[in-house]
Write an enzyme that holds these catalytic residues in place. Structure first.
Site, PDB file in Angstrom:
ATOM      1  N   HIS A  84       0.858  -1.186   0.000  1.00 42.61           N
ATOM      2  CA  HIS A  84       0.000   0.000   0.000  1.00 42.61           C
ATOM      3  C   HIS A  84       0.891   1.233   0.000  1.00 42.61           C
ATOM      4  O   HIS A  84       1.726   1.418   0.899  1.00 42.61           O
ATOM      5  CB  HIS A  84      -0.914   0.015   1.227  1.00 42.61           C
ATOM      6  CG  HIS A  84      -1.860   1.181   1.242  1.00 42.61           C
ATOM      7  ND1 HIS A  84      -3.097   1.151   0.627  1.00 42.61           N
ATOM      8  CD2 HIS A  84      -1.739   2.430   1.787  1.00 42.61           C
ATOM      9  CE1 HIS A  84      -3.702   2.313   0.804  1.00 42.61           C
ATOM     10  NE2 HIS A  84      -2.896   3.104   1.487  1.00 42.61           N
ATOM     11  N   LEU A  85       0.699   2.078  -0.998  1.00 40.16           N
ATOM     12  CA  LEU A  85       1.531   3.270  -1.159  1.00 40.16           C
ATOM     13  C   LEU A  85       0.870   4.470  -0.503  1.00 40.16           C
ATOM     14  O   LEU A  85      -0.330   4.692  -0.659  1.00 40.16           O
ATOM     15  CB  LEU A  85       1.728   3.550  -2.655  1.00 40.16           C
ATOM     16  CG  LEU A  85       2.578   4.767  -3.009  1.00 40.16           C
ATOM     17  CD1 LEU A  85       4.046   4.501  -2.701  1.00 40.16           C
ATOM     18  CD2 LEU A  85       2.393   5.123  -4.490  1.00 40.16           C
ATOM     19  N   THR A  86       1.649   5.246   0.252  1.00 43.89           N
ATOM     20  CA  THR A  86       1.134   6.497   0.811  1.00 43.89           C
ATOM     21  C   THR A  86       2.267   7.505   0.920  1.00 43.89           C
ATOM     22  O   THR A  86       3.449   7.138   0.961  1.00 43.89           O
ATOM     23  CB  THR A  86       0.480   6.269   2.183  1.00 43.89           C
ATOM     24  OG1 THR A  86      -0.255   7.450   2.557  1.00 43.89           O
ATOM     25  CG2 THR A  86       1.509   5.965   3.261  1.00 43.89           C
ATOM     26  N   ARG A 123     -14.392   4.853  -8.596  1.00 46.95           N
ATOM     27  CA  ARG A 123     -14.289   3.697  -7.707  1.00 46.95           C
ATOM     28  C   ARG A 123     -15.498   3.594  -6.778  1.00 46.95           C
ATOM     29  O   ARG A 123     -15.838   2.491  -6.328  1.00 46.95           O
ATOM     30  CB  ARG A 123     -12.983   3.747  -6.923  1.00 46.95           C
ATOM     31  CG  ARG A 123     -11.760   3.526  -7.826  1.00 46.95           C
ATOM     32  CD  ARG A 123     -10.460   3.703  -7.096  1.00 46.95           C
ATOM     33  NE  ARG A 123     -10.080   2.543  -6.304  1.00 46.95           N
ATOM     34  CZ  ARG A 123      -9.333   1.532  -6.759  1.00 46.95           C
ATOM     35  NH1 ARG A 123      -8.913   1.523  -8.021  1.00 46.95           N
ATOM     36  NH2 ARG A 123      -9.003   0.535  -5.967  1.00 46.95           N
ATOM     37  N   GLU A 252      -4.826  -5.823  -8.239  1.00 43.42           N
ATOM     38  CA  GLU A 252      -5.003  -5.265  -6.898  1.00 43.42           C
ATOM     39  C   GLU A 252      -5.519  -6.342  -5.955  1.00 43.42           C
ATOM     40  O   GLU A 252      -6.219  -7.268  -6.369  1.00 43.42           O
ATOM     41  CB  GLU A 252      -6.006  -4.106  -6.906  1.00 43.42           C
ATOM     42  CG  GLU A 252      -5.617  -2.910  -7.744  1.00 43.42           C
ATOM     43  CD  GLU A 252      -6.650  -1.797  -7.674  1.00 43.42           C
ATOM     44  OE1 GLU A 252      -7.162  -1.523  -6.561  1.00 43.42           O
ATOM     45  OE2 GLU A 252      -6.969  -1.206  -8.719  1.00 43.42           O
TER      46      GLU A 252
END
Length: 305
Positions: A84-86, A123, A252
């Site tokens: 998970h990218l943040t 989404r 995903e």
């Protein structure tokens, strides 16, 4: 003195006086020794039998080893890492909340929002086949540290899904929150087993939500979903069995509602300075995941490694 030799032997030839003539062979014969081969290695190739090298398929960096299709049913997908990218500016608030929240559950936007407004709206409208839930109700994870969305951020390329606006973010401004499929599934199972206030009601028993796996962008119209334990596992096996790993760049893993921070086992960062900053942020929280410097995750695929 008839046939008497100087050694006093009569009527017979003396070996000392009349030695036998020894003839040498024209060409000396050398003894040859068979080559000794180690039992732990193959014999070296000769000119008559050159070594054959099989061409190796090109693999995407970070992708798991390919699994033969006929053995896909035995592939252990639990070992699959998820990412998970943040932005590092969001980390303190995530730690304060104690979990990663699905987009639909957020009451305030992150300090640095990666998704464009149109992406968030798309989404919300997209449904997870087999789960009757919006994609926005899930926390998204990449299945590769070189996912295409992240590659476009690293390469500073335009992508309609992204909203990297006036913040001027560079790749080293981001962190990767890493877990595994097994850790996530075990965490969801524990959450489902925990008693709730609804357990005392006379309503139908609560059916826990499960992870979903996609073979592409979760909001794209042609994307396929695996939203049950069996179909999610088969989808992961199919993705991991691909030879070059390109499908993993779009796929995903979706986790319903929220992901507790205790399920994040690793935070990947670009360099030592970022690691020191992240460790400083972690000091104020109860969560102590490992913080590891891994530069290849933060360089574009076009950069020399």
């Amino acid at each position: 003195m008839d046939d008497e030799c100087i050694h006093g032997l009569e009527g017979q030839l003396c070996a000392l006086c009349y030695p036998k003539v020894v003839t040498e062979p024209a060409t000396p014969v050398k003894k040859t020794r068979a080559p000794k081969l180690s039992s732990l290695r193959d014999p070296l190739p000769t000119a008559a039998t050159p070594a054959a090298r099989a061409a190796r398929p090109v693999r995407v960096a970070g992708a798991p080893r390919p699994v033969r299709a006929e053995k896909a049913s035995t592939d252990n997908v639990d070992e699959q890492r998820v990412y998970h990218l943040t932005h590092i500016s969001n980390l303190a608030s995530i730690l304060h909340d104690g979990h990663l929240s699905a987009n639909a559950a957020l009451t305030t936007r992150p300090a640095v929002d990666i998704s464009a407004a149109a992406t968030r709206e798309t989404r919300r409208g997209a449904r997870v086949t087999g789960a009757d839930r919006s994609v926005a109700e899930y926390v998204p994870f990449f299945l590769s540290p070189n996912a295409s969305v992240w590659e476009n951020i690293r390469a500073e390329q335009a992508d309609p899904r992204l909203a990297l606006d006036s913040h001027g973010s560079e790749a080293f401004d981001f962190v990767m929150l890493v877990s595994t499929v097994k850790t996530i599934n075990d965490g969801l199972a524990a959450r489902a087993a925990a008693p709730t206030d609804a357990d005392d009601d006379d309503e139908a028993p609560h059916i826990p939500s499960l992870v979903a796996v996609t073979n592409g962008d979760a909001a794209a119209p042609l994307t396929r979903f695996g939203a049950t334990p069996a179909t999610a596992e088969r989808m992961l096996q199919t993705l991991r069995a691909e030879t070059d790993g390109t499908m993993l760049l779009e796929a995903e893993l979706l986790v319903p509602d929220a992901v507790p921070m205790e399920l994040i086992t690793l935070i990947g960062v670009c360099n030592d300075n970022v690691r020191a900053t992240v460790r400083g942020i972690l000091k104020a929280s109860a969560f102590k995941p490992k913080v590891a410097v891994y530069p290849p995750w933060f360089h574009t695929a076009a950069d020399p490694q």
